[in-house]
Design a protein around this motif. Structure first.
Motif, PDB file in Angstrom:
ATOM      1  N   PHE A 126      42.879 -72.293  23.338  1.00 45.45           N
ATOM      2  CA  PHE A 126      41.559 -71.907  23.845  1.00 45.45           C
ATOM      3  C   PHE A 126      41.653 -71.349  25.265  1.00 45.45           C
ATOM      4  O   PHE A 126      40.900 -70.444  25.626  1.00 45.45           O
ATOM      5  CB  PHE A 126      40.608 -73.107  23.789  1.00 45.45           C
ATOM      6  CG  PHE A 126      39.961 -73.301  22.450  1.00 45.45           C
ATOM      7  CD1 PHE A 126      38.623 -73.016  22.259  1.00 45.45           C
ATOM      8  CD2 PHE A 126      40.700 -73.748  21.359  1.00 45.45           C
ATOM      9  CE1 PHE A 126      38.025 -73.196  21.014  1.00 45.45           C
ATOM     10  CE2 PHE A 126      40.122 -73.925  20.121  1.00 45.45           C
ATOM     11  CZ  PHE A 126      38.775 -73.645  19.940  1.00 45.45           C
ATOM     12  N   GLU A 127      42.556 -71.877  26.079  1.00 43.91           N
ATOM     13  CA  GLU A 127      42.728 -71.351  27.435  1.00 43.91           C
ATOM     14  C   GLU A 127      43.298 -69.937  27.401  1.00 43.91           C
ATOM     15  O   GLU A 127      42.932 -69.090  28.230  1.00 43.91           O
ATOM     16  CB  GLU A 127      43.652 -72.271  28.234  1.00 43.91           C
ATOM     17  CG  GLU A 127      42.993 -73.586  28.642  1.00 43.91           C
ATOM     18  CD  GLU A 127      43.986 -74.537  29.295  1.00 43.91           C
ATOM     19  OE1 GLU A 127      45.067 -74.071  29.713  1.00 43.91           O
ATOM     20  OE2 GLU A 127      43.684 -75.742  29.374  1.00 43.91           O
ATOM     21  N   PRO A 159      39.801 -67.493  25.887  1.00 43.24           N
ATOM     22  CA  PRO A 159      38.562 -68.218  26.231  1.00 43.24           C
ATOM     23  C   PRO A 159      37.380 -67.882  25.326  1.00 43.24           C
ATOM     24  O   PRO A 159      36.444 -68.685  25.213  1.00 43.24           O
ATOM     25  CB  PRO A 159      38.286 -67.766  27.679  1.00 43.24           C
ATOM     26  CG  PRO A 159      39.616 -67.327  28.190  1.00 43.24           C
ATOM     27  CD  PRO A 159      40.334 -66.740  27.023  1.00 43.24           C
ATOM     28  N   TYR A 174      35.912 -70.502  22.810  1.00 48.93           N
ATOM     29  CA  TYR A 174      34.938 -71.537  23.119  1.00 48.93           C
ATOM     30  C   TYR A 174      33.571 -71.179  22.537  1.00 48.93           C
ATOM     31  O   TYR A 174      32.823 -72.039  22.065  1.00 48.93           O
ATOM     32  CB  TYR A 174      34.826 -71.730  24.636  1.00 48.93           C
ATOM     33  CG  TYR A 174      35.968 -72.498  25.244  1.00 48.93           C
ATOM     34  CD1 TYR A 174      36.048 -73.884  25.127  1.00 48.93           C
ATOM     35  CD2 TYR A 174      36.980 -71.836  25.942  1.00 48.93           C
ATOM     36  CE1 TYR A 174      37.097 -74.589  25.693  1.00 48.93           C
ATOM     37  CE2 TYR A 174      38.036 -72.526  26.501  1.00 48.93           C
ATOM     38  CZ  TYR A 174      38.100 -73.903  26.374  1.00 48.93           C
ATOM     39  OH  TYR A 174      39.143 -74.609  26.931  1.00 48.93           O
ATOM     40  N   GLN A 175      33.249 -69.876  22.583  1.00 50.89           N
ATOM     41  CA  GLN A 175      31.970 -69.408  22.046  1.00 50.89           C
ATOM     42  C   GLN A 175      32.013 -69.290  20.528  1.00 50.89           C
ATOM     43  O   GLN A 175      31.051 -69.623  19.832  1.00 50.89           O
ATOM     44  CB  GLN A 175      31.637 -68.042  22.659  1.00 50.89           C
ATOM     45  CG  GLN A 175      30.205 -67.931  23.095  1.00 50.89           C
ATOM     46  CD  GLN A 175      29.936 -66.634  23.837  1.00 50.89           C
ATOM     47  OE1 GLN A 175      30.732 -65.697  23.825  1.00 50.89           O
ATOM     48  NE2 GLN A 175      28.795 -66.568  24.490  1.00 50.89           N
ATOM     49  N   ASP A 189      29.051 -74.015  23.590  1.00 50.63           N
ATOM     50  CA  ASP A 189      30.507 -73.871  23.576  1.00 50.63           C
ATOM     51  C   ASP A 189      31.173 -75.174  23.140  1.00 50.63           C
ATOM     52  O   ASP A 189      30.622 -76.260  23.295  1.00 50.63           O
ATOM     53  CB  ASP A 189      31.018 -73.490  24.966  1.00 50.63           C
ATOM     54  CG  ASP A 189      30.608 -72.080  25.351  1.00 50.63           C
ATOM     55  OD1 ASP A 189      29.991 -71.395  24.513  1.00 50.63           O
ATOM     56  OD2 ASP A 189      30.900 -71.679  26.488  1.00 50.63           O
ATOM     57  N   MET A 190      32.372 -75.022  22.616  1.00 47.21           N
ATOM     58  CA  MET A 190      33.111 -76.193  22.158  1.00 47.21           C
ATOM     59  C   MET A 190      33.287 -77.204  23.299  1.00 47.21           C
ATOM     60  O   MET A 190      33.606 -76.834  24.421  1.00 47.21           O
ATOM     61  CB  MET A 190      34.481 -75.781  21.611  1.00 47.21           C
ATOM     62  CG  MET A 190      35.199 -76.935  20.929  1.00 47.21           C
ATOM     63  SD  MET A 190      36.911 -76.544  20.521  1.00 47.21           S
ATOM     64  CE  MET A 190      37.684 -76.755  22.130  1.00 47.21           C
ATOM     65  N   LYS A 191      33.099 -78.473  22.985  1.00 45.78           N
ATOM     66  CA  LYS A 191      33.232 -79.541  23.960  1.00 45.78           C
ATOM     67  C   LYS A 191      34.361 -80.480  23.554  1.00 45.78           C
ATOM     68  O   LYS A 191      34.803 -80.484  22.413  1.00 45.78           O
ATOM     69  CB  LYS A 191      31.921 -80.318  24.069  1.00 45.78           C
ATOM     70  CG  LYS A 191      30.748 -79.468  24.531  1.00 45.78           C
ATOM     71  CD  LYS A 191      29.455 -80.255  24.541  1.00 45.78           C
ATOM     72  CE  LYS A 191      28.278 -79.378  24.968  1.00 45.78           C
ATOM     73  NZ  LYS A 191      26.992 -80.120  24.924  1.00 45.78           N
ATOM     74  N   THR A 192      34.809 -81.275  24.508  1.00 40.51           N
ATOM     75  CA  THR A 192      35.883 -82.245  24.261  1.00 40.51           C
ATOM     76  C   THR A 192      35.333 -83.653  24.398  1.00 40.51           C
ATOM     77  O   THR A 192      34.600 -83.957  25.346  1.00 40.51           O
ATOM     78  CB  THR A 192      37.039 -82.037  25.249  1.00 40.51           C
ATOM     79  OG1 THR A 192      37.576 -80.725  25.063  1.00 40.51           O
ATOM     80  CG2 THR A 192      38.140 -83.064  25.014  1.00 40.51           C
TER      81      THR A 192
END
Length: 890
Positions: free
Chosen positions: A507-508, A511, A514-515, A804-807
Motif C-alpha cells: 500500500f505504501e 498509495p 488505500y482508496q 480509506d483502508m484502516k488498520t
C-alpha cells in the motif's frame, strides 16, 4: 517408438549439451562465448571416443590392406555362389567378417548422435534469439553476411572449408573411398545447416576447428605430444580458475567449487603416468572379462533403477494427484516411465557403448569406476537426503538448497571411505563379496519401486472415479460468480500462503490502493493455527471447532469427515438461509489434493468449480505469450531431480540453481503462477449480476500468492522479461511480487464491483491460510520458528462502509472468518454438524494453541499434538513473550 529411441540415444546427449551451455551462460553471461565453451568442452569430452574410433579404423584399414590382394584374386577367378562360398571360407580363416568393415566408419558414426542432439537442442534455443556476437548480428537467424541475392550465409561455407581442411589432413595416404566419405559428409552438413540459426552453425564450425587442431596434433610429427596436450589442458584450467576467482561475481560457494574443480582438472593430466605405473602393479588381472561385466552391469542397473524408477516414484508417491491430469497426460505413471527410458539411455545404453569400444584393461577401470559411482549415489540418496523443505509440482523447494562446510566435509569423508573400501575389495580380488553387494543392492531397490508404482496407480484410479478435467478454456469464459444487485452478497477470498507483513509495504508503494480498498479494515495482528494448508485452511471455513485443538474433539467422528465438515459448514448454513453459494477450489476436499466436489452434492443451491489452471491457456493466448507445457517441463526435470538426489552435497546447489534445474530458462514456472493469477485477471468476465436468489455468497480459493514469479512493476503484471522490479524494500523478493499482484488485481475487481453497483451491498473478506514458510521478513524473535509464517492476511469490508483502508491491531485469528462472514446476516448461526453456536461463544477468551509443525495424524480421529510441536499465543503475536510452551501455560 521413435520417442523411445530418441530418449535412449539422443536425449542424454542433449542434456549434457544443455548442462554445459547453462554452466557457460552463468559463467560468461555472453551467448557467443558460451557457444565456444560448449564446443570446446564437447570436443574434449569426445576426444577419447574419437581416439578409440581412430584406433579401430586403423585396425580395419590394415586388415583390409592385408586381405585385399587375395580378395581381388578370388573375385577375378570366381563368380556367383562359388565366389560367396570361397570368400566366406577365406574370411573365417582370417578371423574376419564383412560386418567388421563398419569399424572404418566409427568416426563418422560417433558424430551422428552428437549432430542430431546439437541440432535438436541448439536450433530451437531461445537464448540465441536477438543475441549478437562479433560480426554475427543475430545468433537466432542465418547470418546472411554477404548482402547479395537476398543475403548469402557465409558461416556454413566457412564451416565446410574448415571441415574439408580437416578431412584433407585426416585422409593423407588413404584411399579414394575414405576421401569420398569425408568430403561427402562435409557437403551433407553444408546442406543441412545452411539455413539454420547462425548460433548452431557457429557451434559446428568451432567443432570443425577443434577437429582440425586434433588432426594436426595426431598426424604431424611432434615431440612430447602428451606434454603439449597436458599443457593445453592445464592452461585452460588455469584460465578458468583465474576468471572465476577474479572476474566472476556470482555465488561464492559455486565459484569456490568451480575453482576447486579447475585445480583438479589442471593437475590430473600430469598424474596420469604415475597412475598408469600404479595400475600395472594392481592385481585386477584376477578379474575375468565376464566377472567385470557382471559388476559393471549391476552397477549400471542400480543407477538406472535409482534414477529412473525409485527416486521418481518416491517423489510422486508423496502426492500422486498433484502429478495427475497434467496437460494431456492423465496418469502420473507416465512420468516415471519416461524418466526410466531417459535414465536407461544415460546410465545403461551409453556406458555400455563406451565400454565395448575400449581395451580389456580400460574396461576393468570402467567397471570399478561405475561400482564406486553407483555406491556413492546410494549413499547420497539415503545418508545425505538434505532438508530443503517441501517441493512443489514445478519441482521447486520451499527451502534453500545450501550446505555448510561441515556438511560438505562429512559427505566427502563418507564418499572417500566408500571409495577406499570398494577399491580395496576390487584389488584384493574379492569377487564374491563385490558381486554379492551390487546384485543385492539392485534387488533391494526393486520391491520398494514396485510398491510405489502400485500405490500411485491406486491413487490415480481413486482420482479418476470422481475427477474428469474440464477442457481448458481457449476462446471464451462464462460467468461462475453470481451477485445480487438488490440483496446482500458475501465474498470470501482465501489467498493461499499470502503474507500479511507485505500488505503495508504494498500500500505504501501504491498509495491509491488505500482508496481502492474503500471501507476495508486490515488486521495485521492475526494468527493462523498452523503454517500449512492442511491445518490452516479448515478453521477459515469451519471456525474454531476445526482448529488443531478443536478438531481432536468428538472421537467418534473420523478426521476425514471432520475436515469435510469444515468445508461444508459455511455453504450449508448460507444455502439454508437463502443464499446461492459458489465455492471454488476447496482445499483438500474429501482429503484429495485435487478437490472432490462431490462433497457438496447434497447441499442445495451450492455450486462448486475448479478454476486453478482452467484459464491459463486463454490468458497466454490473449497476451501473446508462448510457454512450454507443464508436462514437458516435468518430463525433463524429474530426471534432473533424481540426479540431484544422487550427487554429492557440494554439487547440488549448482544443479538445482534456484529451481531452474540447469535449464537456460525457467518460463515454465510462470505457467504455474498463471494458473491462479489468470483467475484473478479474468474476475470481471467470470462475474455477472444475475443471481437467481436475492442473496449470494462466493467462497473463492486462489493460488496466485502460492507460486513465485517476478512481475513487472508498478502494476505487477506477468512478463517474460522484467525491467522494473518496483521501489519497495522487498522489490527483489519474488514473494512480494506475487502478493502485490493479488492485491492489485483484486483492487481492479473491486472497482468493477463498484461500477456495477454491488460493492456497497457486498461484505468482502480477504484471508490466507498461513504466511510464507520458513522465511522472516519483518518480525524478528528468538522463537524456534518464524512468526511471519503464522501471520495470515486478514482484511474485512462490511456492508456500506466508506473511507480509506484502516488498520486495527485487535487480536484476530483466521478462524474468525465464518463469524465475520455471517455476522447479522444469520441469527445465531449454528454448526449443523455439532449444534454449537458460531458467534455466541467467546473463542478467544483463552490463549490459542498453535501447531508449529506440519499436521500429522495420530490416528483416524485425532491429529498429533504434543508439547514439542505446539505453542500458545494471546494478544500481540509480535511480542515473543506472548508465545508460551504448553508446560508454561497455566
Amino acid at each position: 517408438m521413435p520417442n523411445i529411441f530418441y530418449n535412449i540415444i539422443i536425449y542424454p546427449i542433449t542434456q549434457i549439451l544443455e548442462f554445459v551451455f547453462v554452466f557457460a551462460q552463468k559463467l560468461f553471461k555472453e551467448t557467443g562465448l558460451s557457444i565456444i565453451f560448449i564446443s570446446g568442452a564437447v570436443s574434449i569430452l569426445c576426444l577419447p571416443l574419437y581416439m578409440v574410433a581412430e584406433k579401430w579404423q586403423e585396425i580395419e584399414r590394415n586388415i583390409q590392406k592385408r586381405l585385399a590382394p587375395k580378395i581381388k584374386k578370388i573375385k577375378e577367378v570366381f563368380s556367383g555362389d562359388e565366389r560367396y562360398m570361397i570368400l566366406s571360407v577365406f574370411y573365417r580363416q582370417n578371423h574376419y567378417h564383412p560386418i567388421y568393415a563398419m569399424r572404418s566408419s566409427f568416426g563418422l558414426l560417433i558424430q551422428v548422435p552428437f549432430f542430431i542432439a546439437a541440432y535438436s537442442y541448439l536450433s530451437q534455443l531461445q537464448a540465441f534469439q536477438g543475441m549478437s556476437f562479433l560480426f554475427i548480428n543475430d545468433l537466432g537467424k542465418p547470418d546472411a553476411l554477404l548482402p547479395v541475392l537476398g543475403g548469402i550465409n557465409i558461416l556454413p561455407l566457412l564451416m565446410t572449408l574448415i571441415n574439408c581442411a580437416a578431412g584433407a589432413i585426416y585422409t593423407r595416404g588413404l584411399g579414394v573411398k575414405d576421401k569420398v566419405q569425408i568430403y561427402g559428409m562435409a557437403l551433407v552438413f553444408l546442406v543441412l545447416l545452411y539455413n539454420t540459426p547462425s548460433g548452431l552453425v557457429l557451434y559446428w564450425t568451432l567443432n570443425n576447428v577443434f577437429s582440425l587442431v586434433k588432426e594436426g596434433y595426431l598426424k604431424f610429427p611432434l615431440k612430447n605430444k602428451k606434454f603439449i596436450l597436458f599443457g593445453v589442458i592445464s592452461f585452460c584450467a588455469s584460465f578458468l580458475l583465474f576468471y572465476i576467482m577474479f572476474k566472476h561475481h556470482g555465488n561464492i560457494k559455486i565459484r569456490v567449487l568451480i575453482a576447486f574443480l579447475s585445480i583438479i582438472i589442471g593437475i590430473i593430466p600430469w598424474l596420469i603416468p604415475y597412475i598408469t605405473h600404479l595400475t600395472k602393479k594392481i592385481k585386477h588381472i584376477l578379474w575375468t572379462p565376464k566377472e567385470n561385466m557382471i559388476i559393471l552391469m549391476f552397477s549400471l542397473l542400480i543407477l538406472w533403477m535409482a534414477t529412473g524408477i525409485f527416486l521418481p516414484s518416491m517423489l510422486i508417491v508423496a502426492s500422486p494427484q498433484e502429478f495427475s491430469f497434467i496437460d494431456n497426460i492423465k496418469s502420473p505413471l507416465f512420468f516415471i516411465f519416461n524418466t526410466a527410458i531417459q535414465s536407461f539411455g544415460l546410465f545403461v545404453f551409453w556406458p555400455l557403448m563406451i565400454y565395448f569400444l575400449f581395451s580389456e584393461k580400460v574396461k576393468k577401470i570402467i567397471s570399478i569406476l561405475m561400482v564406486i559411482v553407483s555406491f556413492s549415489a546410494l549413499c547420497n540418496m539415503f545418508i545425505f537426503p538434505g532438508n530443503y523443505g517441501l517441493i512443489s509440482t514445478d519441482l521447486v523447494f520451499t527451502g534453500t538448497v545450501s550446505h555448510n562446510l561441515r556438511e560438505i566435509s562429512i559427505n566427502i569423508l563418507v564418499m572417500a571411505i566408500v571409495f577406499s573400501l570398494l577399491f580395496f575389495i576390487y584389488i584384493r580380488g574379492a569377487k564374491k563379496i563385490l558381486s554379492f553387494l551390487v546384485i543385492t543392492l539392485f534387488v533391494a531397490l526393486v520391491p520398494f519401486s514396485i510398491k510405489n508404482l502400485f500405490f500411485i496407480k491406486a491413487e490415480f484410479k481413486k482420482l479418476s472415479q470422481y475427477y474428469t478435467p474440464e477442457q481448458k478454456t481457449e476462446d471464451s469464459i462464462f460467468p461462475i460468480f453470481h451477485f445480487s444487485k438488490t440483496g446482500k452478497n458475501v465474498l470470501v477470498i482465501m489467498l493461499d500462503m499470502a503474507e500479511s507483513v507485505f500488505v503495508p509495504y504494498i500500500f505504501e508503494e501504491s498509495p491509491e490502493l488505500y482508496q481502492k480498498y474503500d471501507g476495508f479494515i486490515y488486521y495485521p495482528n492475526t494468527v493462523t493455527f498452523n503454517g500449512w494448508t492442511r491445518g490452516g485452511a479448515p478453521p477459515i471455513f469451519g471456525g474454531y471447532e476445526y482448529t488443531p485443538e478443536g478438531i481432536n474433539n468428538r472421537s467418534d467422528v473420523s478426521l476425514h469427515n471432520k475436515r469435510n465438515e469444515a468445508l461444508l459448514m459455511m455453504p450449508a448454513i448460507l444455502s439454508k438461509s437463502g443464499f446461492f453459494v459458489t465455492i471454488t477450489d476447496p482445499p483438500y476436499a474429501d482429503d484429495n489434493w485435487i478437490p472432490d466436489l462431490r462433497v457438496f452434492d447434497n447441499e442445495g443451491n451450492v455450486s462448486g468449480y475448479i478454476t486453478d489452471g482452467a484459464y491459463t491457456n486463454l490468458w497466454l493466448k490473449r497476451n501473446n505469450i508462448i510457454l512450454p507445457p507443464h508436462s514437458e517441463v516435468l518430463k525433463r526435470n524429474i530426471l534432473w531431480y533424481a540426479i540431484f538426489r544422487e550427487i554429492p552435497l557440494a554439487f547440488r546447489q549448482a544443479v538445482y540453481y534456484t529451481g531452474s534445474w540447469c535449464a537456460p530458462f525457467s518460463e515454465y514456472r510462470m505457467r504455474l503462477f498463471l494458473n491462479g493469477y489468470s483467475v484473478l485477471d479474468f474476475l470481471d468476465e467470470l462475474t455477472d449480476f444475475e443471481s437467481e436468489e436475492e442473496k449470494s455468497a462466493v467462497l473463492m480459493v486462489n493460488n496466485t500468492t502460492h507460486e513465485n514469479w517476478f512481475l513487472q512493476a508498478p502494476l505487477y503484471k506477468p512478463r517474460l522479461t522484467v525491467t522494473d522490479y518496483g521501489k519497495s524494500p522487498f522489490s527483489k523478493e519474488v514473494w512480494y511480487h506475487t502478493n502485490a499482484a493479488a492485491i492489485k488485481r483484486l483492487s481492479e475487481y473491486f472497482d468493477f464491483l463498484k461500477s456495477n453497483g454491488v460493492y456497497d451491498n457486498t461484505r468482502i473478506i480477504l484471508v490466507s491460510d498461513h504466511g510464507l514458510l520458513d522465511v522472516t521478513y519483518v518480525t524478528k524473535t528468538s522463537l524456534p520458528f518464524h512468526v511471519d509464517h503464522f501471520n495470515p492476511v486478514l482484511l474485512v469490508k462490511d456492508f456500506n462502509v466508506k473511507g480509506d483502508m484502516k488498520t486495527d491491531m485487535t487480536f484476530m485469528t483466521n478462524a474468525d472468518v465464518p463469524a465475520l462472514a455471517m455476522k447479522e446476516l444469520i441469527k445465531d448461526p449454528v454448526n449443523p454438524f455439532t449444534g454449537n453456536s458460531i458467534t455466541a461463544i467467546d473463542w478467544k477468551s483463552n490463549p490459542q494453541l498453535i501447531l508449529i509443525e506440519r499436521v500429522s495424524d495420530r490416528n483416524k480421529t485425532e491429529i498429533e499434538i504434543n508439547p514439542n510441536n505446539t505453542y500458545y499465543v494471546r494478544d500481540s503475536i509480535f511480542d515473543e513473550k506472548n508465545w508460551t510452551r504448553p508446560e508454561k501455560h497455566p
